[in-house]
Motif scaffolding. Structure first.
Motif, PDB file in Angstrom:
ATOM      1  N   GLY A 104     -56.795   1.970 -35.262  1.00  0.00           N
ATOM      2  CA  GLY A 104     -56.018   3.077 -35.835  1.00  0.00           C
ATOM      3  C   GLY A 104     -55.012   3.637 -34.840  1.00  0.00           C
ATOM      4  N   VAL A 105     -55.458   3.795 -33.607  1.00  0.00           N
ATOM      5  CA  VAL A 105     -54.570   4.340 -32.587  1.00  0.00           C
ATOM      6  C   VAL A 105     -53.424   3.384 -32.292  1.00  0.00           C
ATOM      7  CG1 VAL A 105     -54.435   5.040 -30.161  1.00  0.00           C
ATOM      8  CG2 VAL A 105     -56.341   5.811 -31.576  1.00  0.00           C
ATOM      9  N   GLY A 111     -40.422   5.549 -34.506  1.00  0.00           N
ATOM     10  CA  GLY A 111     -39.797   6.877 -34.558  1.00  0.00           C
ATOM     11  C   GLY A 111     -38.927   7.121 -33.343  1.00  0.00           C
ATOM     12  N   ALA A 112     -39.424   6.705 -32.172  1.00  0.00           N
ATOM     13  CA  ALA A 112     -38.672   6.923 -30.930  1.00  0.00           C
ATOM     14  C   ALA A 112     -37.343   6.176 -30.968  1.00  0.00           C
ATOM     15  CB  ALA A 112     -39.500   6.472 -29.732  1.00  0.00           C
ATOM     16  N   VAL A 113     -37.362   4.955 -31.523  1.00  0.00           N
ATOM     17  CA  VAL A 113     -36.121   4.172 -31.615  1.00  0.00           C
ATOM     18  C   VAL A 113     -35.097   4.915 -32.479  1.00  0.00           C
ATOM     19  CG1 VAL A 113     -35.114   2.039 -32.526  1.00  0.00           C
ATOM     20  CG2 VAL A 113     -37.249   1.964 -31.212  1.00  0.00           C
ATOM     21  N   ALA A 135     -47.539   2.164 -32.849  1.00  0.00           N
ATOM     22  CA  ALA A 135     -46.410   1.426 -33.416  1.00  0.00           C
ATOM     23  C   ALA A 135     -45.478   2.384 -34.157  1.00  0.00           C
ATOM     24  CB  ALA A 135     -46.921   0.341 -34.354  1.00  0.00           C
ATOM     25  N   LEU A 136     -46.063   3.299 -34.950  1.00  0.00           N
ATOM     26  CA  LEU A 136     -45.251   4.262 -35.695  1.00  0.00           C
ATOM     27  C   LEU A 136     -44.477   5.169 -34.744  1.00  0.00           C
ATOM     28  CD1 LEU A 136     -47.806   5.217 -38.497  1.00  0.00           C
ATOM     29  CD2 LEU A 136     -45.774   3.778 -38.717  1.00  0.00           C
ATOM     30  N   ILE A 165     -45.458  12.719 -36.693  1.00  0.00           N
ATOM     31  CA  ILE A 165     -46.823  13.005 -37.153  1.00  0.00           C
ATOM     32  C   ILE A 165     -47.808  12.063 -36.449  1.00  0.00           C
ATOM     33  CG2 ILE A 165     -48.362  12.982 -39.158  1.00  0.00           C
ATOM     34  CD1 ILE A 165     -45.877  13.767 -40.854  1.00  0.00           C
ATOM     35  N   ALA A 166     -47.408  10.804 -36.285  1.00  0.00           N
ATOM     36  CA  ALA A 166     -48.274   9.843 -35.588  1.00  0.00           C
ATOM     37  C   ALA A 166     -48.504  10.297 -34.149  1.00  0.00           C
ATOM     38  CB  ALA A 166     -47.643   8.452 -35.608  1.00  0.00           C
ATOM     39  N   ALA A 167     -47.443  10.767 -33.495  1.00  0.00           N
ATOM     40  CA  ALA A 167     -47.578  11.236 -32.114  1.00  0.00           C
ATOM     41  C   ALA A 167     -48.528  12.426 -32.038  1.00  0.00           C
ATOM     42  CB  ALA A 167     -46.203  11.606 -31.560  1.00  0.00           C
ATOM     43  N   LEU A 168     -48.412  13.313 -33.047  1.00  0.00           N
ATOM     44  CA  LEU A 168     -49.296  14.483 -33.091  1.00  0.00           C
ATOM     45  C   LEU A 168     -50.751  14.039 -33.225  1.00  0.00           C
ATOM     46  CD1 LEU A 168     -48.577  17.626 -35.233  1.00  0.00           C
ATOM     47  CD2 LEU A 168     -50.882  16.750 -35.018  1.00  0.00           C
TER      48      LEU A 168
END
Lengths: 401, 307
Positions: free
Chosen positions: A16-17, A27-29, A22-23, A375-378
């Motif tokens: 999951g992590v 997002g960063a790109v 990857a998400l 949201i993934a980073a959070l």
């Protein structure tokens, strides 16, 4: 004491992590692309639709769904209901991360991110947004201060940085010792300030739209918007705690904390009921129910928001069967969370239809990927922090619930 | 958590006193409109859709040259809006009037910032980058702007545009009312000086209102009895008179209340002198003190009181 929090020390790099990572990378790109090609390069924002997904979800919904922080602080620390202590720190962590990402989302959305400090020196006290910004700024600070004890608990007397950083060992210890001695005595200042600041900007987020009566659909445009925003934030606070605690305890294989969560949802009957009666009462008094069956996308979105996001979960909460079932509570609380999320999306995106220009808007893939990435980073940071810092206090699964 | 009894009484006392002191001062909302601003009167019965005003605006403000020439009138076949490269545009409408040869008579409508008397954008701006000047201009100061675009959300005329493709230093773009030109004695906005049919009249707003009323009164058959901008959103510096109803030619119906009135009233009645946050702080402090012995107060000392 039963609620001594401890670092979970679970395995961090689960599948999951990896998905989250990857998400985050995608997002960063897109964020890099935004700062090379401009906002228009990655978004569908226009003259008629200057605010879109980033403001509606990352900022407005982010703030609303972080309400668990101040509502649990109120319950456990101001009303002194210490039985709820086990959920305070997870809720505080959600709020702290939630608001951090509100600020990060804003940095992507505003055109001149480097100028974000300017309102501090150029006050426009007529501006609702100015008040919101000041409150958010102070509240983020308060949240970080409230979280210091978790860091101190973990590292005090154990600081052992490698190599050259070793020189920082003594100063770090000194600072933590200082924080430990002082914070306990003055934390009440910040706890109350956190609740006050939250009430201020949660309501003012609703006031933001009061200046655009010709643009926001009448189903949402009401002078009561600030009150509806405040009561919905208060109502969603505990369901959000249940929602995330259920996911976290399941994911981390912990005891489900039902003893604490069940009474929280009983309080929610009252809080959600208050929001529901204000919302329906407002609709009846202003006569906006005439729109309800006109079949437009906006009206249908309102019906879903009110029906599935407010009335249905409120009725479910009344049922004894739901109150005692972990799954029932989780589903009900998820509905409430989604209801408030949809409300913010409706007010800032769906219900916002400027009459003159081209008002069509659907978030661009770039906007969606940035939001998903944030949201993934959070979620990643949440998992990282509960792994290494004392946040959760639920015992492992061997203690059956 | 140690709460000193004395401190709490102090806070409660101060709160009580300040609430009493401040509540008495709450005032009704007041317009901040300048008393004698400049304005422009656009007479839509005169406009011939030549687009000279668009060209003058482009020159005067040193805006990027458009893809299609200003002489190209086929551009009027589509409805346009001002954008980040165009502060004013002219649109053509066929509201249904027919001439003696059964041809539809067009009405041309120039669109630009209305320079409201109590502008929503100025009230909304987080950092005061937008201001209403004494001479009537709604003025944008980019050095204060952070790019939040709340002005664009607030504007009832959907005028401010944004440089979405500038990654680092984008600006809000809108008609400047040729601020520098009209600040000089005898100066006029670019569009008003160029108009070949005097469809745009520049002058003091109060004078223009009289002129508009005079034209309507003397030619009641040519005009509908409304000055768009006299009362809309509390009045605007730019105003229009027309031979056809405004809702048929792209104008939206707006309340006569200034847009900022409600939000500013809510904000100031709640937050002037921060009375409500201070009061809430005091009340919460009181509650916290009253419940201080409810269970155990420290997390580290293990009394098991919570169970």
């Amino acid at each position: 004491m039963s609620h001594q929090a401890y670092p979970l020390r679970a395995k961090l790099w689960t599948p999951g992590v990896l998905v989250l990572s990857a998400l985050m990378a995608i997002g960063a790109v897109i964020i890099v692309a935004r700062f090379i090609g401009g906002i228009g390069y990655v978004s569908n924002l226009s003259t008629a639709r200057p605010w879109g997904l980033w403001i509606g979800v990352d900022v407005a919904s982010g703030v609303a769904l972080a309400a668990g922080g101040f509502t649990t602080a109120f319950l456990a620390h101001i009303l002194g209901r210490h039985t709820y202590e086990p959920v305070v720190r997870p809720a505080l962590l959600t709020a702290m991360l939630g608001y951090t990402f509100v600020v990060l989302g804003l940095m992507v959305d505003i055109g001149r991110s480097w100028a974000i400090w300017k309102p501090m020196f150029n006050w426009n006290t007529n501006s609702v947004l100015f008040e919101v910004a000041m409150c958010v700024m102070f509240y983020v600070t308060v949240l970080y201060i409230e979280f210091i004890p978790a860091v101190v608990e973990q590292f005090k007397g154990k600081v052992n940085l490698p190599g050259l950083l070793g020189k920082l060992n003594a100063p770090s210890e000194f600072l933590m010792g200082l924080a430990d001695r002082i914070l306990g005595k003055i934390m009440w200042v910040f706890i109350i300030a956190g609740v006050v600041l939250s009430c201020m900007h949660q309501s003012s987020l609703g006031s933001l739209m009061l200046i655009a009566p010709t643009k926001l659909h009448p189903l949402w445009y009401t002078p009561m918007l600030p009150l509806l925003f405040l009561t919905s934030a208060i109502a969603v606070g505990y369901p959000m705690v249940v929602f995330e605690a259920t996911i976290a305890t399941t994911s981390m294989k912990l005891d489900s904390e039902m003893k604490v969560l069940a009474p929280l949802t009983r309080i929610t009957i009252l809080l959600l009921g208050l929001y529901m009666s204000l919302k329906i009462g407002d609709m009846v008094i202003r006569g906006t129910y005439v729109y309800l069956l006109d079949g437009t996308a906006q009206t249908n979105s309102f019906l879903i928001e009110l029906g599935l996001g407010v009335i249905l979960p409120w009725l479910l909460l009344l049922s004894k069967k739901v109150q005692t079932s972990r799954r029932g509570l989780f589903i009900t609380c998820t509905l409430i969370v989604l209801g408030v999320l949809l409300n913010r999306i409706n007010v800032f995106i769906v219900g916002y239809k400027p009459p003159l220009g081209d008002s069509s808007y659907f978030p661009a893939i770039g906007e969606i990927l940035v939001t998903v990435g944030l949201i993934a980073a959070l979620m990643f940071l949440y998992r990282f922090i509960i792994t290494y810092l004392p946040v959760f206090s639920a015992p492992g699964k061997e203690v059956s619930s | 958590m140690e709460l000193s009894r004395r401190n709490f009484f102090k806070i409660l006392g101060v709160t009580g006193a300040s609430v009493v002191a401040v509540k008495g001062k709450a005032r009704a909302w007041e317009s901040k409109a300048p008393p004698d601003p400049f304005g422009c009167l656009v007479d839509l019965t005169r406009c011939i859709g030549c687009r000279k005003c668009e060209q003058a605006c482009n020159d005067v403000n040193a805006l990027p040259k458009p893809d299609r020439s200003f002489d190209d009138l086929t551009i009027l076949d589509t409805k346009r809006r001002p954008d980040e490269k165009t502060f004013t545009i002219v649109n053509r409408y066929y509201p249904g009037k027919i001439d003696e040869r059964d041809q539809l008579i067009p009405t041309f409508v120039k669109i630009q910032c209305m320079h409201c008397q109590d502008p929503a954008c100025v009230s909304a701006c987080i950092a005061g980058a937008l201001t209403k000047k004494e001479n009537g201009t709604v003025h944008y100061n980019v050095s204060k702007c952070i790019g939040c675009r709340y002005c664009m959300v607030a504007c009832p005329f959907e005028i401010p545009a944004y440089e979405y493709f500038n990654p680092i230093t984008p600006k809000v773009m809108k008609c400047t009312f040729c601020f520098d030109r009209i600040s000089k004695e005898g100066g006029q906005p670019g569009c008003a000086t160029i108009c070949p049919v005097e469809a745009i009249t520049f002058g003091k707003r109060n004078t223009l209102l009289k002129l508009a009323k005079k034209r309507i009164k003397e030619n009641p058959a040519d005009y509908i009895d409304q000055i768009y901008g006299e009362n809309e959103v509390g009045g605007t510096s730019w105003m229009y008179i027309s031979g056809v109803p405004f809702e048929k030619i792209g104008f939206n119906k707006l309340p006569s209340e200034p847009m900022p009135k409600l939000s500013e009233t809510v904000q100031h009645s709640l937050f002037s002198y921060l009375w409500s946050p201070i009061a809430l702080y005091g009340i919460l402090g009181g509650i916290m003190w009253a419940f201080r012995n409810n269970g155990d107060n420290t997390e580290i000392e293990n009394n098991g009181g919570a169970r």
